[in-house]
Design an enzyme around this catalytic site. Structure first.
Site, PDB file in Angstrom:
ATOM      1  N   LYS A   1       0.882  -1.167   0.000  1.00  0.00           N
ATOM      2  CA  LYS A   1       0.000   0.000   0.000  1.00  0.00           C
ATOM      3  C   LYS A   1       0.921   1.220   0.000  1.00  0.00           C
ATOM      4  CE  LYS A   1      -4.256   1.512   2.257  1.00  0.00           C
ATOM      5  NZ  LYS A   1      -5.006   1.845   1.051  1.00  0.00           N
TER       6      LYS A   1
HETATM    7  N1  PMP Z   1      -7.505  -1.794  -3.274  1.00  0.00           N
HETATM    8  C1  PMP Z   1      -6.925  -0.587  -3.154  1.00  0.00           C
HETATM    9  C2  PMP Z   1      -6.102  -0.060  -4.261  1.00  0.00           C
HETATM   10  C3  PMP Z   1      -7.109   0.171  -1.984  1.00  0.00           C
HETATM   11  O1  PMP Z   1      -6.552   1.373  -1.860  1.00  0.00           O
HETATM   12  C4  PMP Z   1      -7.919  -0.352  -0.944  1.00  0.00           C
HETATM   13  C5  PMP Z   1      -8.139   0.446   0.303  1.00  0.00           C
HETATM   14  N2  PMP Z   1      -7.122   0.224   1.226  1.00  0.00           N
HETATM   15  C6  PMP Z   1      -8.479  -1.621  -1.116  1.00  0.00           C
HETATM   16  C7  PMP Z   1      -8.258  -2.313  -2.293  1.00  0.00           C
HETATM   17  C8  PMP Z   1      -9.291  -2.247  -0.024  1.00  0.00           C
HETATM   18  O2  PMP Z   1      -8.447  -2.597   1.049  1.00  0.00           O
HETATM   19  P1  PMP Z   1      -8.961  -2.645   2.536  1.00  0.00           P
HETATM   20  O3  PMP Z   1     -10.173  -3.493   2.549  1.00  0.00           O
HETATM   21  O4  PMP Z   1      -7.827  -3.246   3.293  1.00  0.00           O
HETATM   22  O5  PMP Z   1      -9.253  -1.242   2.958  1.00  0.00           O
END
Ligand code: PMP
Length: 306
Positions: free
Chosen positions: A158
């Protein structure tokens, strides 16, 4: 400009400070090259005060994200996890969005950071309304830009730099009168939306792109997969073709900020018959768990006032 939105205080490099003081130099490496890594976490209101949803999993992903870029967070995971709890407590919020952020500072002379370039850590939190309080299906569009391939940059990290791709996806969708973009991967398979994962429903089966489709392994995605199996659905992770976007009974997105968001149409083609019973059933269970009403998933919550 007042920084009221970012709460009463931000934890930065070991101290709880006023948001107005939580600044970085314009010459920070992150400003020039995008060397930032972050998490998006939610705390939910419960009968016992604010509870942070799957904090340990989010913190583990933050450390994994930085490791992929050879960046070492100058705090151990336990210390930083406690700092997240302390930040929510210090801001006296009973529900909020939490943003831990790690970034490379100033003192660089070239792109390649040398070992004494400072690594900063900041944790902020603010009030973010829950989309589940007012659920309405959104209009999505298949984006012309592809999701970046993991053969180019690690999409399981991330990393702030990945969000330039997300920004273009979202911009194209909004600019053309849609709410959200759905990106394909480099091979043309369905990948994810700009900042959320995607799920498809066909009868009693729920399908979602597998991890080799340039997706972030969302923590909401992982939770929804478990909930769906609990509720008796068959869950399949696989490569999904673009035309399957036009044949599903239901399509929904998952993410910390988005929670569970139904898609009403893709490229102006209506999804299913306009009903979203599976998304509604999953949302109900998700909110029960997040608000501390499930014994089975009680271990997913970290109570701020424990
Ligand atoms: N894909 C991307 C590119 C994101 O930025 C997010 C948000 N964090 C998600 C998927 C979903 O991840 P999460 O459920 O951990 O928030």
């Amino acid at each position: 400009m007042p920084l009221k939105k970012y709460g009463k205080c931000i934890w930065m490099d070991g101290a709880m400070i006023d948001p107005a003081e939580a600044t970085a130099s314009v010459m920070s490496h992150v400003v020039h090259y995008g060397s930032g890594f972050f998490e998006g976490i939610r705390a939910y209101k419960t009968d016992k005060g604010a509870a942070i949803f799957r904090l340990d999993e989010h913190m583990a992903r933050l450390y994994r994200s930085t490791r992929m870029y050879y960046v070492e967070i100058p705090y151990d995971c336990q210390t930083l996890t406690q700092a997240v709890i302390d930040t929510v407590k210090a801001n006296s919020l009973d529900s909020c969005y939490i943003r831990p952020f790690v970034f490379l500072g100033t003192g660089w002379s070239a792109l390649m950071p040398d070992s004494n370039l400072p690594i900063h850590t900041a944790i902020s939190c603010w009030n973010l309304p829950s989309p589940s309080d007012n659920p309405k299906p959104i209009a999505a569009k298949v984006a012309s830009y592809r999701r970046v391939s993991p053969s180019m940059t690690p999409m399981q990290a991330k990393a702030a730099s990945n969000y330039m791709n997300s920004m273009l996806l979202k911009h194209e969708a909004k600019h053309n009168g849609f709410d959200e973009a759905i990106a394909l991967d480099a091979q043309g398979r369905v990948s994810e939306a700009s900042a959320s994962n995607i799920f498809f429903v066909w009868g009693n089966e729920i399908h979602t792109p597998s991890l080799d489709c340039s997706i972030l392994n969302g923590i909401t995605r992982q939770s929804v997969i478990e909930f769906a199996r609990d509720l008796g659905y068959k869950v399949v992770e696989r490569g999904i073709a673009r035309d399957e976007l036009y044949t599903a009974d239901e399509i929904f997105l998952t993410g910390t900020a988005a929670e569970i968001q139904s898609i009403g149409s893709v490229d102006r083609i209506a999804v299913g018959n306009g009903n979203y019973p599976v998304a509604a059933e999953l949302t109900k269970l998700f909110l029960e768990v997040a608000s501390g009403k499930s014994e089975k998933y009680a271990h997913w919550l970290t109570y701020v006032n424990a």
